[in-house]
Design an enzyme around this catalytic site. Sequence first.
Site, PDB file in Angstrom:
ATOM      1  CG  HIS A 278      -0.144   0.223   2.509  1.00 49.55           C
ATOM      2  ND1 HIS A 278       0.634  -0.465   3.115  1.00 49.55           N
ATOM      3  CD2 HIS A 278       0.010   1.347   3.137  1.00 49.55           C
ATOM      4  CE1 HIS A 278       1.155  -0.246   3.985  1.00 49.55           C
ATOM      5  NE2 HIS A 278       0.536   1.202   4.198  1.00 49.55           N
TER       6      HIS A 278
HETATM    7  C1  UD1 Z   1      -2.183   4.944   6.085  1.00 52.59           C
HETATM    8  C2  UD1 Z   1      -0.774   5.424   6.807  1.00 52.59           C
HETATM    9  C3  UD1 Z   1       0.297   4.594   6.734  1.00 52.59           C
HETATM   10  C4  UD1 Z   1      -0.170   2.912   7.037  1.00 52.59           C
HETATM   11  C5  UD1 Z   1      -1.719   2.865   6.341  1.00 52.59           C
HETATM   12  C6  UD1 Z   1      -2.188   1.372   6.718  1.00 52.59           C
HETATM   13  C7  UD1 Z   1      -0.413   8.114   6.578  1.00 52.59           C
HETATM   14  C8  UD1 Z   1       0.151   9.188   5.977  1.00 52.59           C
HETATM   15  N1  UD1 Z   1      -0.414   6.582   6.092  1.00 52.59           N
HETATM   16  O1  UD1 Z   1      -1.940   4.995   4.538  1.00 52.59           O
HETATM   17  O2  UD1 Z   1       1.358   4.785   7.417  1.00 52.59           O
HETATM   18  O3  UD1 Z   1       0.570   2.185   7.019  1.00 52.59           O
HETATM   19  O4  UD1 Z   1      -2.551   3.764   6.573  1.00 52.59           O
HETATM   20  O5  UD1 Z   1      -3.290   1.055   6.004  1.00 52.59           O
HETATM   21  O6  UD1 Z   1      -1.163   8.074   7.562  1.00 52.59           O
HETATM   22  N2  UD1 Z   1      -9.293   4.413   1.792  1.00 52.59           N
HETATM   23  C9  UD1 Z   1     -10.538   3.856   1.685  1.00 52.59           C
HETATM   24  N3  UD1 Z   1     -11.055   3.453   3.025  1.00 52.59           N
HETATM   25  C10 UD1 Z   1     -10.374   3.860   4.000  1.00 52.59           C
HETATM   26  C11 UD1 Z   1      -9.275   4.373   4.180  1.00 52.59           C
HETATM   27  C12 UD1 Z   1      -8.473   4.551   2.897  1.00 52.59           C
HETATM   28  O7  UD1 Z   1     -10.914   3.484   0.724  1.00 52.59           O
HETATM   29  O8  UD1 Z   1     -11.032   3.192   4.976  1.00 52.59           O
HETATM   30  C13 UD1 Z   1      -8.351   4.656   0.366  1.00 52.59           C
HETATM   31  C14 UD1 Z   1      -8.941   5.967  -0.140  1.00 52.59           C
HETATM   32  O9  UD1 Z   1      -8.806   6.270  -1.471  1.00 52.59           O
HETATM   33  C15 UD1 Z   1      -7.400   7.031   0.421  1.00 52.59           C
HETATM   34  C16 UD1 Z   1      -6.427   5.965   0.323  1.00 52.59           C
HETATM   35  O10 UD1 Z   1      -7.152   4.577   0.853  1.00 52.59           O
HETATM   36  O11 UD1 Z   1      -7.270   8.057  -0.270  1.00 52.59           O
HETATM   37  C17 UD1 Z   1      -5.348   6.190   1.253  1.00 52.59           C
HETATM   38  O12 UD1 Z   1      -5.732   6.460   2.490  1.00 52.59           O
HETATM   39  P1  UD1 Z   1      -4.801   7.227   3.715  1.00 52.59           P
HETATM   40  O13 UD1 Z   1      -5.577   7.163   5.147  1.00 52.59           O
HETATM   41  O14 UD1 Z   1      -4.571   8.689   3.195  1.00 52.59           O
HETATM   42  O15 UD1 Z   1      -3.491   6.380   3.931  1.00 52.59           O
HETATM   43  P2  UD1 Z   1      -3.135   4.678   3.766  1.00 52.59           P
HETATM   44  O16 UD1 Z   1      -2.439   4.489   2.286  1.00 52.59           O
HETATM   45  O17 UD1 Z   1      -4.252   3.929   4.245  1.00 52.59           O
END
Ligand code: UD1
Length: 378
Positions: free
Chosen positions: A218
């Site tokens: 991820h």
């Molecule tokens: C976040 C953390 C990362 C951690 C990871 C675990 C930061 C900078 N990154 O990354 O350190 O290892 O979580 O998973 O805080 N999305 C969904 N559903 C959700 C959450 C996210 O669909 O419940 C999708 C969305 O498209 C979103 C993308 O995932 O834009 C990224 O989510 P985000 O919380 O920004 O960061 P992660 O990649 O999950």
Amino acid sequence: MFPPRDDHRSDGDSMRILHVVGARPNFMKAAPVMRALEKRGATNVLVHTGQHYDRALSQTFFDELELPPPDIHLEVGSASHAEQTARIMERIEPVLTERSPDLTIVVGDVNSTVAASLVCAKLLLPVAHVEAGLRSFDRTMPEEINRIVTDQLSTLLFTTSPEAMDNLVREGIDPAQVHFVGNPMIDSLTNHLDQARRSTIVEQLGLPDGGFVVVTLHRPSNVDDPEKLSGIVKALDEVSRDLPVLFPAHPRTVKMMRTHGLDAFIREDGALRCVEPIGYIDFLRLMDRARIVLTDSGGIQEETTILGTPCLTLRDNTERPITVELGTNTLIGSDPGAIVREVRARSRAERQEPKTLPLWDGNAGERIAETIASWGGH
Ligand code: UD1
């Protein structure tokens, strides 16, 4: 036990501790800390920022780790880093002002961690950082920025491994603020291992026990660049000709695969099986019974070390070098040829004995609570 806080409030209440969680890897670290503090008579207040909101990334973990429902949910959702961090800051400020906790505990390195720490620091409220001092020395990682800033703003810094102290001292932190307590994520693993060993997920998925690969992916550095993502996915497909590959895909990764024409690999019925994210207990079982784990996660490098499962990390660096030195973890980068080669080499090697690391013994939460209890008297 916690002393009544007559010095802070007139009602003589027990110490009030506000815990901030937001994303999947936070939940297993916060749960043992909250439990240990509750046992000592502290009053816990749980704030969920809503950074992760999918059931599979959030509620499932609350259920399985028996976390209480959040007292406050900030519902920030997904956005750019600046927007997400700003939203958390705006929404948590009135909560912190109103609740005025004796201590706020933040965990790990996600945007929720740094956002809450910044607000506490400006309100002159003390912050404790669980999993302080980890450094990849790679400032292109958003998590590295979150770690550095959070540590600078924290009053108490709880570390999981000895080298964290050196990292913090180099950045000017007073060693008296740093406490080596062990790894609370391993507390959760220890607490749930028996239950995980009763899970039938391997059979349900029809995987050969001890003869499959589990993948998680991820990190922006791997999944946001279409060429890199495509190379990794094609390498996984190649690997699946030798060993079945289970790929519980993060929503971010699935989104990127769709955007970049890799839809053909998002299927549950091939030798490379791309499935929804899996819950905590079943995932522990899968890591325990896999031949190899391939990942770019931080926490999984630690969990596989304790389980003794070979872990190939799809990164060039790690903030958890102890897992490479003492454990079963190898950094292999994300070159497709290297992925295929390393998996083939590893799949023929003998499985190693699970490792024991200093203070990764299931009692980190207790040590954190103990330290806070003595700090609380000051
Ligand atoms: C976040 C953390 C990362 C951690 C990871 C675990 C930061 C900078 N990154 O990354 O350190 O290892 O979580 O998973 O805080 N999305 C969904 N559903 C959700 C959450 C996210 O669909 O419940 C999708 C969305 O498209 C979103 C993308 O995932 O834009 C990224 O989510 P985000 O919380 O920004 O960061 P992660 O990649 O999950």
